[in-house]
Design an enzyme around this catalytic site. Structure first.
Site, mmCIF file in Angstrom:
data_model
loop_
_atom_site.group_PDB
_atom_site.id
_atom_site.type_symbol
_atom_site.label_atom_id
_atom_site.label_comp_id
_atom_site.label_asym_id
_atom_site.label_seq_id
_atom_site.Cartn_x
_atom_site.Cartn_y
_atom_site.Cartn_z
ATOM 1 N N HIS A 270 -75.886 -44.191 -77.154
ATOM 2 C CA HIS A 270 -74.881 -43.490 -76.323
ATOM 3 C C HIS A 270 -74.641 -42.060 -76.830
ATOM 4 O O HIS A 270 -73.499 -41.595 -76.885
ATOM 5 C CB HIS A 270 -73.563 -44.275 -76.319
ATOM 6 N N ASP A 333 -72.857 -50.395 -79.854
ATOM 7 C CA ASP A 333 -73.382 -51.312 -78.835
ATOM 8 C C ASP A 333 -74.552 -50.665 -78.097
ATOM 9 O O ASP A 333 -74.736 -49.453 -78.124
ATOM 10 C CB ASP A 333 -72.281 -51.710 -77.850
ATOM 11 N N GLU A 334 -75.312 -51.501 -77.433
ATOM 12 C CA GLU A 334 -76.387 -51.073 -76.522
ATOM 13 C C GLU A 334 -77.315 -50.029 -77.146
ATOM 14 O O GLU A 334 -77.775 -49.103 -76.490
ATOM 15 C CB GLU A 334 -75.790 -50.558 -75.216
ATOM 16 N N ALA A 335 -77.608 -50.204 -78.442
ATOM 17 C CA ALA A 335 -78.525 -49.289 -79.139
ATOM 18 C C ALA A 335 -79.956 -49.775 -78.939
ATOM 19 O O ALA A 335 -80.707 -50.013 -79.900
ATOM 20 C CB ALA A 335 -78.159 -49.207 -80.615
ATOM 21 N N HIS A 336 -80.362 -49.899 -77.686
ATOM 22 C CA HIS A 336 -81.659 -50.505 -77.369
ATOM 23 C C HIS A 336 -82.837 -49.639 -77.808
ATOM 24 O O HIS A 336 -83.948 -50.153 -77.980
ATOM 25 C CB HIS A 336 -81.754 -50.762 -75.868
#
Length: 526
Positions: A270, A333-336
């Site tokens: 993000h 979060d969401e550190a893809h």
């Protein structure tokens, strides 16, 4: 004449209630269908721990004063002034604040030995000679004042019903999150939200300051973050950012109302707004374009560069210095786009930075699988369909001593639509009508996470589809009031049938504040 009729009506209702009290002589939980004796109190929200109606009440009128006790209590005086400021407009009364405790009026009493109220609780006692608010702390006195406001009409003077309220919170943390990164909102709008929340004893404001679409806080050591990275938002609007002075003003404003600000600098994902602002934060040394869409998981800080950790240290250091509260949120979060090993290495170093700057780490629950630092707080945002292994990792961390803030997305994400007719909002976690947002127990929601590990609850408002104050309020209210009760009231007081009546009683107060709220058909609005 209107005031006289209203007062007579109140006294008649109270007389009927008192006759029932004499027959029953019992306490009742406001979460149940209340007996007639509690009619004057049944609209209180959050539901208090206990209420006992007893005798005539106190008529608030032009001669009412707020008494802040004897001695040097500057903080008590400040609470009295703030309560007077809140009441003067709706009541039309002067409500002077004076020292001393003798005489009728609203009496604020600080008693560090008061039993049964805890650090934020209070006792409210009302009789013809006045109303006495007793608490161990100024925060407790402030919360008592918010209950007193609900016992008076939304507008004009009135009579506080006779009796005693004893109250204290179930959970220490009762929060709201605002996302000013996807769409930019001013400090004044966030202050308005604070004022809308404090009557319901919310005590934490989590501010999501950075994301792919915008960086919203000025940082002296990295000025392009705000100047360039703050220059857009979802849909390509002009964006904006807060100066350090504006942020500090918000922190002080909230703090005066016993709301702690929890800033979030999201990392290592993000971060497109940061990467676009500084090429050196990218592994290839090339800055991407600024982003105005709504996809997630595509950006990452360059974990292998030492310059990245200088950035983390300098940014978090400036934010920590501006924030007196104990918590600093680092996202996670969401550190893809960050390989798992790199994610663990990065979060280890980022958590150490938070500790060096004297703060306690808060991160989204993905940190549970990557080694939370001692004392780190996990914020759970999963839902009913979240993988069992992911939930188990959170439970394991909780059992190891890490407090958990519950923000289940299919219950407390305020950006989820109420129903198919809701215009703003998303649906990936499902529809979240008012009853669903309320009808669950934080103390037993997540298997393996005992109530003792639950720090509290928080309702995030993400703004991918929320660009105006009207939409913000529509999505937040009335669901935020359910969050407030879940966080404050004892488990035995919870129940949809009682809550929907208490919620309906708040309608005139929301109307009086000009709040644009969703009038759920499941609530008998007055």
């Amino acid at each position: 004449m209107r005031v006289l009729r209203r007062t007579l009506g109140t006294l008649l209702a109270l007389g009927a209630a008192l006759s029932c009290t004499a027959a029953r002589g019992d306490d009742a939980r406001p979460g149940d269908d209340p007996p007639a004796a509690l009619a004057p109190f049944e609209g209180l929200l959050p539901a208090p721990v206990s209420v006992r109606a007893a005798g005539p009440g106190y008529a608030v009128g032009p001669g009412t004063v707020i008494r802040t006790g004897a001695g040097p209590g500057e903080e008590v005086r400040r609470v009295g002034e703030l309560l007077a400021e809140q009441w003067r407009g709706p009541s039309g009364l002067p409500l002077p604040v004076v020292g001393g405790s003798d005489g009728d009026g609203i009496r604020l009493r600080l008693d560090e030995e008061a039993e049964g109220v805890g650090d934020e609780g209070y006792r409210l006692e009302s009789a013809p000679g006045g109303v006495t608010l007793t608490a161990r702390t100024p925060a407790g006195l402030f919360h008592a004042g918010q209950t007193l406001r609900q016992l008076l009409p939304a507008a004009g003077p009135g009579t506080v019903p006779g009796g005693t309220v004893e109250d204290r919170p179930r959970f220490a943390y009762r929060g709201a999150m605002v996302d000013v990164a996807r769409h930019f909102f001013t400090v004044e709008q966030v202050k308005r939200y604070v004022d809308q929340l404090v009557p319901y004893k919310v005590n934490a404001l989590h501010v999501h300051l950075t994301d792919d679409q915008g960086w919203r806080l000025a940082v002296d050591s990295w000025p392009r973050l705000a100047e360039y990275g703050g220059g857009t938002e979802v849909g390509g609007g002009p964006g904006g950012y807060w100066t350090k002075e504006q942020y500090a003003d918000l922190v002080a404003y909230a703090g005066e109302r016993y709301v702690d600000v929890v800033p979030e600098i999201d990392m290592p994902g993000h971060v497109n707004a940061a990467l676009a602002s500084y090429a050196e934060l990218n592994c290839d040394g090339r800055a991407p374009e600024r982003y105005t869409g709504t996809k997630v998981g595509f950006s990452s800080l360059c974990v292998g560069k030492e310059r990245t950790y200088e950035f983390v240290d300098e940014v978090l250091g400036e934010v920590a210095e501006l924030t007196p509260g104990r918590y600093l949120h680092i996202g996670g979060d969401e550190a893809h786009s960050t390989p798992a090993a790199d994610y663990e290495a990065f979060m280890d170093r980022a958590q150490a930075v938070v500790g060096r700057h004297g703060k306690t780490v808060v991160a989204w629950h993905q940190l549970s699988a990557a080694g939370p630092a001692e004392g780190a707080v996990l914020q759970y945002w999963g839902h009913d369909r979240t993988a069992a292994a992911e939930k188990a990792a959170v439970a394991s961390a909780a059992q190891a001593g890490h407090p958990v803030i519950l923000s289940p997305s299919d219950r407390l994400y305020l950006d989820m639509k109420y129903d198919a007719a809701t215009k703003p909002g998303l649906t990936w976690a499902g529809y979240v009508p008012v009853e669903r947002a309320y009808s669950w127990d934080p103390g037993a929601h997540l298997a393996g996470v005992p109530e003792s590990a639950v720090l509290g609850v928080e309702a995030p408002l993400w703004t991918e589809t929320v660009a105006t104050r009207a939409d913000w309020e529509f999505m937040a209210f009335p669901r935020m009031l359910g969050l407030a009760e879940l966080g404050w009231s004892p488990a035995g007081s919870l129940g949809w049938d009682g809550y929907r009546k208490r919620l309906a009683a708040q309608g005139p107060r929301l109307d009086a504040q000009g709040v644009n709220y969703h009038r759920s058909p499941d609530v008998p609005w007055s």
